[in-house]
Structure formats: C-alpha cells, structure tokens
Scaffold this motif. Structure first.
Motif, PDB file in Angstrom:
ATOM      1  N   UNK A 102       0.797  -1.221   0.000  1.00 51.03           N
ATOM      2  CA  UNK A 102       0.000   0.000   0.000  1.00 51.03           C
ATOM      3  C   UNK A 102       0.834   1.278   0.000  1.00 51.03           C
ATOM      4  N   UNK A 103       2.042   1.204   0.542  1.00 54.50           N
ATOM      5  CA  UNK A 103       2.866   2.413   0.663  1.00 54.50           C
ATOM      6  C   UNK A 103       4.262   2.143   0.158  1.00 54.50           C
ATOM      7  N   UNK A 104       4.903   3.191  -0.323  1.00 59.88           N
ATOM      8  CA  UNK A 104       6.287   3.013  -0.748  1.00 59.88           C
ATOM      9  C   UNK A 104       7.168   2.942   0.488  1.00 59.88           C
ATOM     10  N   UNK A 105       8.231   2.164   0.372  1.00 62.50           N
ATOM     11  CA  UNK A 105       9.131   1.968   1.507  1.00 62.50           C
ATOM     12  C   UNK A 105       9.760   3.290   1.930  1.00 62.50           C
ATOM     13  N   UNK A 106       9.998   4.157   0.981  1.00 62.21           N
ATOM     14  CA  UNK A 106      10.607   5.446   1.292  1.00 62.21           C
ATOM     15  C   UNK A 106       9.700   6.272   2.197  1.00 62.21           C
ATOM     16  N   UNK A 107       8.395   6.264   1.894  1.00 62.48           N
ATOM     17  CA  UNK A 107       7.440   6.985   2.735  1.00 62.48           C
ATOM     18  C   UNK A 107       7.451   6.420   4.145  1.00 62.48           C
ATOM     19  N   UNK A 108       7.501   5.097   4.224  1.00 64.36           N
ATOM     20  CA  UNK A 108       7.457   4.454   5.533  1.00 64.36           C
ATOM     21  C   UNK A 108       8.680   4.788   6.364  1.00 64.36           C
ATOM     22  N   UNK A 109       9.798   4.970   5.679  1.00 63.57           N
ATOM     23  CA  UNK A 109      11.032   5.237   6.404  1.00 63.57           C
ATOM     24  C   UNK A 109      11.130   6.674   6.865  1.00 63.57           C
ATOM     25  N   UNK A 110      10.564   7.562   6.096  1.00 56.26           N
ATOM     26  CA  UNK A 110      10.887   8.947   6.384  1.00 56.26           C
ATOM     27  C   UNK A 110       9.718   9.822   6.807  1.00 56.26           C
ATOM     28  N   UNK A 111       8.507   9.366   6.630  1.00 56.07           N
ATOM     29  CA  UNK A 111       7.400  10.273   6.873  1.00 56.07           C
ATOM     30  C   UNK A 111       6.755  10.155   8.258  1.00 56.07           C
ATOM     31  N   UNK A 112       7.260   9.303   9.089  1.00 59.20           N
ATOM     32  CA  UNK A 112       6.728   9.209  10.448  1.00 59.20           C
ATOM     33  C   UNK A 112       5.270   8.787  10.492  1.00 59.20           C
TER      34      UNK A 112
END
Lengths: 166, 691
Positions: B374-384
């Motif tokens: 559902x989400x990109x890994x980058x978003x998960x790592x950096x968007x809190x």
C-alpha cells in the motif's frame, strides 16, 4: 455551420443532460435515514430480531450516528470499527458500518458489509430489511442490477405477518 | 686544454634557483592545500546540512491494538496486569497518577496516560474496574481504552530507532543537567571549547593515554552523526570545523534539541536506540516528561558509554555513574540537596518491557510485507507514519510461550509455527515463526511445506460447489485403487491406518480423513477443475497433473493455510488475514485502511456443511483429543494434516473467537514421529487451553 441551430441546441442539451446524469451518479450522497432506516422502521414483522451487544457498543453506535449526521463520516466509520473490534460478529454493528460506508460513497465496502448481514444476520425484522435496502442501494450505485433486484425482492421475506384467525 | 663546463650552477646563480624552487614549492603546497581544503570544506558543509535536514527524518511507528475495557469483557487479572506492564504502568499503593495503577484484590484503579487516536483524542482518565474470574464485572466509566502499545518501527536504512521531541517537552533539569555533565561552557563557545581541549590534553599527557575528551555537545553531535570509531587528531580537526560551521547554522536551542533526538543511548538487538524518547521508552517504558530526576540522571550518565554503563547488564556500575551525575548536578546547582538525597536513594527501577520486544518481530514481518503493498518503503522510512495493527499482545505472548515449549511437549528436533487470527474478522492477532527467540527464520511466512490432509475440506467444498448431485451423504469408495498418472506411472494411495473402510459416506470420509475415499471423490471432480477452484480462492497452486494433489501434495506457507481456513472460520466472509487496521500520517490523517472484499461466489450453505464436518472432526474424528484429553469446551472446528513419514504435522482449527494454524516439522524436511493428531494438535490444544 449555424444552418441547423435547433439540432445543435438539442445536441447540446442532450450532452448537458448526460453530464448532469453522470455527475449525479458519481456525486450522489445517500441519506441513510431517509433511504434506509425510515422505510425499514416501518417493518411490522411479527418476529423482530435484535442482536445483543454490550451497552458500551450501543454507546459507540450512538456516537457514530451523531458523527454521521454531523457529516464527520471518516470519524463515524472509525467509531463503528471500534465497536466491531469489540464484537466482530455483530450484525447490528456490521449494518451500521455498511450504512456509514454508503453515506461516505464507499459503495464496495457498503456492499461487502451489507451482504455479510444479509448472509449471516437476522432474516426477520427491521435489521433484516435495513441490510437488504443497503445492499440494494449499494448495488444500484455500483450498477449491479441483478443483485439490486434480488435484494429488493428479498425485503418482503423480512416480514412474517400474524396468521389470520378463523 | 679545453675547459670543461661544470655541471654545478655557479655560486652567482644559486640564490636565484633557490628562490625559484621555494616559489614553486610554495605554489605546490598552496595548490595542494587549496585542492584538499576546498573539497574538505564542502564535505563538512554537506555534513552539517545533513544534520539539519535529518532533524525531520522520522521513522514510522507500529502499534498493537488498544485494549478496550467495558463491562462483560473477557479479561483475566493476569492478562490485565500483563497489558499494564507492557505499557509501562507502575503499581502504586496510593492514588494513581497518569501511568500508574492500584490493585486491591480483583479491583483495579488505573490512571490512563491518554492517546491521540485518529477519530478522537483520549484524555488521561481514572478507570475503576472490578474483575470476576474471567471477565470485567463492573466498570466506571462504561467504556475506556488504554493506549496501544508500540510493537515496532520502520527505521532508516541503518535501522536506527528515533522519535523526535521538542526542547520544551524535555524536563529543564535534564537540559541543564546535560550541559553540567557534558559541556559546561556550552552557552558561550562557538562549537569548540579551546579551554576544554587544553584541559583534556593536560590530563591525557599526565595519564600517558587518552582519558578525557574535550568535545563539546556540538562536537559530540557531529561525532554521533559521522559514526567515528577512532580517536585521531584528524577526527578532532574534522569535528572542530564541522562544529564551528554547525554553530553558525543552528541556534544553541536547536543544537540541544537535535542532540537529545540524535544521541546514541544503547543497543536493542540489531537496533540502535537513538534519542531521549526511545531511551526513556527502552529503559523506563515512560514518556520523557514523566522521568524522575534519578531516571534523568541515569540517562545522562549512560551517554558517556552506553555499553559500559548498560544498566541491564551492569546495574552496579550504572548506579555508580548515575550517582556521580547526581553529585555534579548538586555541585552545579541543577538540583538542591533534598532532591539529591531523594534521587540518590532511588533504585534503578528499569522496565522489563524491552524483553518482550522480540516476541513482536515475527508479527512485524507480516506488517512489513503487507504495508509494502500500500505504501512506498521510502514513505514508511521517512514520513513518520502511524501504523495501527490488530496484534493482541497477550495472545501473542501466549502463542510465543506455547511455541517455546515445543521441545518439552514434543521433541527438541522439531520446529514449530503458530498463527492466530480473529475467527470472524480475519484480523491477525499473533504470529510465532519459530520455537526459539534465537531463530531469525520466520517459517510462518517463508516455509513452504506440503499441507497433506488440510486440503480435504477444500476438496469436499469443491465437490459441493461443482457437482450439484453431491452431498456429504453421498457414498464414496474407500478401497485400494490404482491410478495411472500423466507420466504413465501408477499411483496407489493408502490410508493412514493402512486399512480400507469400503463404501462410506462423504461425511465419514472427511471426518476420518480417508485418503482413498477422497481420491475417489477427487476423480469425480477432476484434477483440472479442482485446481481452477483452488485458484479462484486465491490459492497459488501450480498446475499439477498428479492426483496426489487430492491429498494435499502442494506446498503452502502456514500463513497461506491461515488464509484458507479464515474462509471457514468466518463462514465465507474473509478470504484474507490482515494485520493492518489503518495507517495515519503524523497529523492523524488516515492514509489508508484495510478493506474487506468477497472475491468468491461460494454458497454459504456449502461452507456451513463443511464446518459441520470440521466440528465432527474435533468430537469424533482425528482431532477428538481436543475434547477428550484437553477437555476444551465450546464448539470447536478443525482439520489435521500429515505428510509422508511425519515430515509435516498440521492442525488448523477455530472456535467462536480465534482461528489458529499450527505447523510442526524439521527444517531439513526429515521424517518425524508426529502426525497432525499427536504433533501440531498438541500445541494447538495447549494454546487454546491457556487463551
């Protein structure tokens, strides 16, 4: 170019009507009380099935209704889901969720939850009728004509009338 | 006589040449310095910019489900105490404050901490409840929920564990205390304290080795960021320049705030604990604002050497260090003598919370794999992000404990997997991918194993769906049979007891798990139609031309089996087991939530028919041990599964509340003495006895 203005005018009107119709389909907001609950409240079946849920869940459902009426549909859905986490198999809570999704324009989810109540919930009384009305409306909005027809037909089966006395 | 020209320059030309060489040398040195120092400066500049930028790099937090409390809820005192301890609540004899609870017999008074849920913020409140033997008898208010415990985070690429906090949220004593211990001249210097370096240099000279660093807080921040391991002069120069640059780019307050969010405070497995929020959670299971002076002093003391002063491994050493810090605080006026006395007399009071964290690792694997869709890994790592899952920590604890006893109840040679989900809603509650915490291999997700007789309910369901004339009253032949396979081989299936029952009903065949009768039925359905039916259910069955498929000669992971039996447990409502309820951003906006879908058109009556047989299996069939030996009450449903020579022992079953799949076997796929009935079923029985 302007040799047939009436034809052009008619075409434009046709396009406008089509546009309005499509806009209506995509933006239709369902009034749950008017289109589902009020008609179902008139269900006069001799047998009424009212699933038992903890008092706390009743409070949550009331809270969700208030949120829905205020237009806070996302919060209403979360509140009902909270209730569902307490009583996952409750048809009453599932029906509330179906109605909230319908009001929110999430017709697939409304269809899923109302179908669940139709399949596993009570087959008599107000809740029975509400689920079938929800399913029918969701099916209509998803253009699932066969399901809509079947759901509308099955509404009658939710009522058992008192047999005539001789 | 010809004069020979001397190769040496004349004395007259020598100064000119020297000047020329010197000039060229100077140009060379200048060029070299320019060539090295400019890139060096840009590198340092880049580093300091990164520090400023990284202030906003926040990991996503994953929560378990919040514990709901209401009258009538099924809850034991043991389970409630477990949940409260997990959340870091402390027992008190007096009136509980936020984060504390009082227990008098079966009566609990809990002062919750409050939590911002997406639909509403729950304020800290006093909850009074009276427990019965198995449930809450009475409660005020009528409904309350505790904060959801954190079960993990999605980290930055190097698995750092960070959660930002603003300076005003940190106790003043801790801010001043940090400066008193680490850098007393912090307010006045410009990144480097020359006096501090001089003092450290003298001490190091006297000692003959490096015993003291003269690093300021700003330099430490740089050092922490650059992960230096050696203590060289070049590193000091590097730090000094970077610190001076950083002081020009950030205010003193911003540097302190970044320091508190960045500094290394210890190690939890492969995850480094960075930042005061994590440290407070890791060591004391409480928010920073509620740290006592003694706890603050311990944390400040640990900074000097998180491993050397690790309070879990070196409690005496850590206590001494804490008391040294308290003495410094007293000397510098951070605290008064009364506060000093009280803090010094306090025990370390560490939380046991951290020890439970490994129990959540296997569940986190599932969350990780499902959220990536559902989400990109980058978003998960950096968007809190905030990821709210359905994990039930107490069920997870019980599941893990059951798996841990595999060696005791079965054998040291076998491994085990247990998955538990809600029977009706398909929400994943617990996962244990191995019997020991040491194993990193999550068999629940990764181990593809033959499922054996677990496939039989699906074969009979397929017959009900595809053959209108078929019912469980239909007759099947449980007799020896020989089948010619596609590769012109002959195949003769046997029953587990090497006997044949002759003509029997389909119900008996399913309940008694008869192989020959099931193959008879399978042939009536047809292999291709069965494969098509299974694929419609979302089962990744490869085209298989061998009739052994009727007996489960296909490989699935335990998690895939859980999906399959979710269909029966929910009476057709759930095909997929979900771990994530919803995901929000930091501002509590919902970014996505799990959605249910019914992608099949199965007749619910057919599912109910199979469920009737699954129930019979637990009373008179191959799983009757559950009701006889384990004496489990309530309607139970399930199916055993065994593959050749006990290579795989399965049991998938459910009651009104939980669905659980258990697998037992060896990683090297060697034979074991276990069938589904005396292997996996044993763990399943123990688990449900204790839930």
């Amino acid at each position: 170019m302007f040799s047939h203005p009436p034809i052009l005018w008619l075409r434009s009107l046709g396009c406008l009507l089509l546009l309005l119709l499509l806009t209506h389909c995509t933006q239709r907001r369902v009034d749950v009380d008017q289109e589902i609950r009020d008609p179902a409240a008139g269900n006069a079946s001799l047998i009424q099935v009212n699933p038992l849920v903890p008092a706390a869940v009743h409070d949550l459902l009331q809270e969700a209704d208030a949120l829905r009426e205020a237009g806070d549909l996302a919060e209403a859905i979360l509140t009902i889901q909270r209730g569902l986490s307490i009583v996952p198999g409750s048809s009453l809570v599932q029906q509330h969720l179906a109605e909230a999704y319908l009001a929110d324009g999430q017709y697939q989810q409304a269809m899923y939850w109302s179908t669940l109540v139709v399949n596993q919930g009570p087959d008599q009384g107000t809740l029975c009728e509400r689920s079938r009305r929800t399913q029918a409306l969701a099916a209509e909005l998803l253009q699932e004509v066969a399901i809509q027809a079947q759901a509308l037909e099955s509404i009658a089966s939710c009522s058992t009338q008192r047999p005539n006395r001789f | 006589m010809n004069r020979v020209k001397s190769p040496l320059p004349s004395k007259k030309n020598q100064p000119k040449r020297v000047r020329s060489i010197l000039f060229k040398g100077l140009i060379f040195v200048f060029g070299l310095m320019f060539g090295l120092s400019v890139p060096w400066y840009f590198y340092i500049n880049y580093i300091t910019d990164t520090i400023i930028q990284d202030r906003w790099d926040i990991p996503s937090v994953v929560y378990a489900r919040p514990l709901e409390l209401y009258q009538g809820q099924s809850l034991t005192a043991k389970a409630l105490s477990f949940e409260l301890d997990l959340l870091g609540y402390q027992v008190t004899a007096g009136e509980p404050k936020p984060g504390q609870y009082r227990r008098q017999g079966q009566q609990y008074t809990i002062h919750s901490k409050g939590f911002v849920f997406p639909e509403a913020a729950t304020q800290p409140q006093r909850i009074q409840l009276q427990l019965g033997a198995q449930s809450i008898q009475s409660m005020t208010p009528a409904l309350a929920r505790l904060e959801p415990p954190i079960i993990g985070r999605f980290y930055t690429a190097d698995f750092e564990n960070r959660q930002p906090i603003q300076l005003p949220q940190i106790p003043d004593s801790m801010i001043r205390g940090l400066q008193a211990v680490e850098d007393r001249d912090f307010k006045n210097h410009h990144g480097v304290s020359w006096l501090g370096i001089l003092r450290a240099a003298v001490k190091n000279l006297l000692a003959g080795e490096v015993v003291q660093g003269g690093s300021t807080i700003t330099q430490q921040l740089i050092k922490n960021k650059l992960h230096y391991s050696e203590n060289s002069l070049l590193r000091k120069l590097h730090e000094a320049l970077a610190a001076t640059l950083l002081e020009r780019k950030m205010s003193k307050g911003e540097i302190l705030e970044t320091y508190f969010n960045e500094v290394y405070w210890g190690q939890e497995g492969k995850v480094a604990v960075h930042g005061v929020v994590e440290a407070a959670q890791y060591y004391f299971a409480k928010p920073v604002a509620r740290l006592t002076l003694a706890e603050q002093a311990l944390l400040i003391g640990i900074i000097k050497g998180p491993s050397w002063y690790n309070p879990y491994r070196q409690p005496e050493r850590a206590l001494q260090r804490r008391n040294v810090v308290l003495q410094v605080w007293l000397d510098t006026g951070v605290i008064n003598p009364t506060q000093h006395q009280q803090a010094k007399a306090s025990p370390l009071a560490l939380s046991n919370n951290r020890q439970l964290k490994t129990d959540f690792a296997d569940y986190m694997d599932v969350v990780s794999s499902q959220i990536r869709k559902q989400f990109s890994l980058q978003d998960l790592k950096s968007q809190g992000l905030r990821v709210f899952t359905s994990m039930d920590p107490y069920v997870q604890y019980k599941t893990t404990q059951t798996a841990r006893r595999t060696s005791e109840w079965l054998s040291t040679e076998v491994e085990s997997v247990i998955l538990v989900s809600g029977a009706k809603n398909g929400e994943l509650l617990a996962v244990t991918g191995s019997k020991t915490a040491a194993s990193q291999y999550n068999r629940a997700l990764l181990a593809k194993r033959q499922i054996g007789s677990l496939i039989k309910p699906l074969v009979y369901l397929a017959a009900l769906e595809l053959n209108p004339a078929f019912s469980l009253e239909s007759t099947l032949r449980d007799e020896p049979l020989t089948i010619k396979t596609a590769d012109q081989q002959t195949w003769q299936p046997n029953n587990w007891d090497r006997k044949s029952m002759g003509e029997i009903t389909a119900a008996t065949a399913l309940i008694q798990s008869r192989n020959q009768a099931t193959v008879d039925l399978g042939q009536q359905i047809g292999l291709a139609r069965l494969v098509g039916f299974l694929q419609q259910l979302g089962l990744q069955v490869q085209r298989n031309n061998h009739p052994a498929l009727f007996l489960g000669a296909t490989e699935l992971t335990p998690f895939e089996v859980q999906h399959l039996f979710g269909l029966f447990a929910s009476r057709g409502a759930n095909q997929f087991i979900n771990s994530i309820r919803y995901v929000t951003d930091q501002d509590n906006r919902i970014l996505g939530r799990s959605k249910q879908a019914m992608n099949h058109h199965l007749n619910q009556d057919h599912i109910d028919t199979i469920n009737w047989a699954l129930h019979q299996i637990t009373t008179t069939g191959t799983a009757s041990k559950l009701t006889t030996a384990f004496q489990l009450t309530g309607p139970l449903f399930g199916k055993t599964g065994t593959t050749n020579q006990g290579r795989d022992s399965w049991f998938a079953g459910f009651n009104h509340q939980y669905l659980a799949t258990v697998w037992v076997g060896r990683d090297d796929n060697q034979p074991t003495p276990y069938s589904g009935s005396n292997g996996a079923l044993v763990l399943w029985g123990h688990l449900f006895k204790n839930l």
